[in-house]
Write an enzyme that holds these catalytic residues in place. Structure first.
Site, PDB file in Angstrom:
ATOM      1  N   TYR A  49       0.859  -1.187   0.000  1.00  0.00           N
ATOM      2  CA  TYR A  49       0.000   0.000   0.000  1.00  0.00           C
ATOM      3  C   TYR A  49       0.889   1.229   0.000  1.00  0.00           C
ATOM      4  CZ  TYR A  49      -4.801   1.585   0.444  1.00  0.00           C
ATOM      5  OH  TYR A  49      -6.039   2.100   0.181  1.00  0.00           O
ATOM      6  N   GLU A  51       0.152   4.940  -0.620  1.00  0.00           N
ATOM      7  CA  GLU A  51      -0.452   6.268  -0.784  1.00  0.00           C
ATOM      8  C   GLU A  51       0.627   7.345  -0.794  1.00  0.00           C
ATOM      9  OE1 GLU A  51      -3.332   6.884   2.254  1.00  0.00           O
ATOM     10  OE2 GLU A  51      -4.914   5.807   1.200  1.00  0.00           O
ATOM     11  N   ASP A 205      -6.374  14.414 -24.950  1.00  0.00           N
ATOM     12  CA  ASP A 205      -6.638  13.036 -24.545  1.00  0.00           C
ATOM     13  C   ASP A 205      -6.197  12.146 -25.709  1.00  0.00           C
ATOM     14  OD1 ASP A 205      -7.667  10.528 -23.979  1.00  0.00           O
ATOM     15  OD2 ASP A 205      -9.587  11.269 -23.242  1.00  0.00           O
ATOM     16  N   THR A 231      -4.510   6.426 -21.832  1.00  0.00           N
ATOM     17  CA  THR A 231      -4.504   5.090 -21.262  1.00  0.00           C
ATOM     18  C   THR A 231      -3.186   4.431 -21.663  1.00  0.00           C
ATOM     19  OG1 THR A 231      -5.586   4.220 -23.238  1.00  0.00           O
ATOM     20  CG2 THR A 231      -7.006   4.801 -21.385  1.00  0.00           C
ATOM     21  N   LYS A 234      -4.044   0.568 -24.934  1.00  0.00           N
ATOM     22  CA  LYS A 234      -4.534   0.538 -26.318  1.00  0.00           C
ATOM     23  C   LYS A 234      -3.330   0.401 -27.242  1.00  0.00           C
ATOM     24  CE  LYS A 234      -8.797   3.123 -25.319  1.00  0.00           C
ATOM     25  NZ  LYS A 234      -8.605   3.573 -23.919  1.00  0.00           N
ATOM     26  N   ARG A 240      -3.684  -2.375 -18.242  1.00  0.00           N
ATOM     27  CA  ARG A 240      -4.822  -1.461 -18.137  1.00  0.00           C
ATOM     28  C   ARG A 240      -4.501  -0.401 -17.089  1.00  0.00           C
ATOM     29  NH1 ARG A 240      -8.525  -3.344 -21.244  1.00  0.00           N
ATOM     30  NH2 ARG A 240     -10.013  -1.764 -20.563  1.00  0.00           N
TER      31      ARG A 240
END
Length: 424
Positions: A49, A51, A205, A231, A234, A240
């Site tokens: 974890y 953060e 984008d 992203t 693609k 992903r």
């Protein structure tokens, strides 16, 4: 590959693996990752974890997490030849939609005006659709394409920018088959500044064309824009996930938009896979792949046009082909996008129904299909192979109600896939 002890889940995975091996993925937003990228998903960073950001975490034990994230950031900048003197990249976004939302949250206030491409013209949900958070929390003004050629209407874009004084202007798309003139966005922002004394933030984008830009076969927004989102799954052939690039003056606001704005702990195991994918992009061989993606899309568009189908804009400059399935050679086919999508899925080609500009049909049964060549190019398809696929698409759509013909075409697709197997 590793087999799970949970036989139920393993069986479902095996079924999906078989489907991918024996069918063609031609959804424009999908691709196949390399074996190395896939293996990088499953690592011990999934236990951590983290953060916060490198050097500024809220938990201990972050030495190697920080090394990983810094490496991924460096490779992300190197993909596009960016200097860290001018550009910063946040590698934590979980996908493209959260990346866009984080930008809005970091740089805008609720009610601020965003000027983005209308979904029906090829834009994305996060560019202002009324049911998306972008459309709920911000004042959205949309621009579109011209009726005569379906190309972006830059005159309308300028007019709406001058009339509505947007705080942020978005360039980018999810279903637009042509080049974007990024410089025109910058020129429009300059004209807004000349009239009102402030310059709108420009956000590109590039989720669909990031790999093509990295491969230098599609022009780049980086010389003209302040923020660039994408992203990674693609045309970049990564896991992903998402990325946010920004000029250094926006770094603090962007970081706050991601954490604690919309996300908690980042998925560091996915960031490891991003690092591997970005390493593949900068390895020197990726440009050949990107070039072949575009060549295949052009060959697909040309062959479908030869068959009498209406290809939107008459062709493509990227990996996307938009096809009107409602007519062929000027005569009605009797079908729309819903039947066309299902018919091609029946023979083993996955793609998606899609609204076309000025479409008179409903979104769940529009007039068009969106077809992509990124995944099949990864599989090894060349222009001759993709022309053969176009022949099969044509035959399927013209015989959508003939089960015997569709069965034969399914066998053809399976045989084709056996010649180009996935590499895992």
């Amino acid at each position: 590959m590793y087999k799970l002890s949970d036989n139920i889940v393993q069986n479902i995975i095996d079924l999906e693996y078989s489907r991918q091996q024996s069918e063609l993925e031609m959804i424009a937003s999908e691709n196949y990752v390399s074996k190395d990228v896939m293996m990088a998903y499953s690592n011990v960073f999934t236990n951590k974890y983290s953060e916060g950001y490198p050097g500024k975490r809220y938990y201990g034990g972050q030495e190697y997490v920080d090394q990983l994230e810094v490496l991924t950031q460096k490779r992300a900048l190197d993909m596009f030849g960016l200097s860290d003197d001018d550009w910063y990249v946040n590698v934590q976004p979980l996908s493209g939609a959260p990346a866009n939302l984080a930008v809005f949250l970091g740089l805008l206030k609720p009610g601020d005006t965003i000027l983005g491409m209308d979904l029906s013209a090829g834009g994305h949900l996060t560019h202002g659709h009324p049911l998306n958070s972008s459309g709920i929390y911000y004042n959205i003004v949309s621009y579109g394409v011209r009726k005569e050629d379906y190309l972006i209407d830059y005159d309308e874009l300028l007019s709406k920018a001058l009339d509505n004084q947007p705080k942020l202007i978005i360039g980018g798309f999810s279903a637009y088959p042509r080049e974007i003139d990024w410089k025109k966005f910058s020129d429009i922002a300059d004209q807004v500044e000349d009239k009102y004394g402030y310059r709108p933030i420009l956000m590109a984008d590039i989720a669909h064309v990031a790999g093509l830009i990295a491969g230098k076969v599609y022009n780049s927004p980086f010389p003209y824009f302040d923020v660039v989102t994408t992203t990674t799954h693609k045309t970049l052939r990564g896991p992903r996930g998402g990325l946010i690039y920004c000029k250094k003056q926006y770094q603090a606001d962007i970081n706050r938009g991601v954490f604690p704005g919309i996300q908690g702990g980042p998925h560091e195991h996915i960031i490891a896979a991003k690092a591997v994918a970005f390493g593949e992009v900068i390895s020197g061989q990726f440009s050949d792949y990107a070039e072949n993606v575009v060549k295949n899309a052009k060959a697909l568009a040309e062959k479908l046009s030869e068959k009498g189908w209406h290809v939107i804009t008459g062709g493509t400059d990227n990996h996307i082909v938009l096809l009107d399935v409602t007519s062929k050679n000027g005569s009605s086919t009797g079908i729309g996008g819903k039947i066309a999508e299902k018919t091609l899925e029946t023979i083993g080609i996955s793609l998606n129904k899609n609204m076309l500009p000025f479409d008179q049909r409903k979104p769940m049964d529009p007039s068009g299909l969106r077809i992509g060549t990124a995944a099949v190019t990864t599989r090894g398809f060349d222009e001759n192979t993709i022309r053969y696929v176009a022949e099969l698409i044509d035959q399927a759509l013209m015989n959508y109600d003939d089960d015997s013909v569709l069965s034969e075409l399914k066998s053809e697709i399976k045989n084709l896939c056996e010649k180009f197997p996935l590499q895992y």
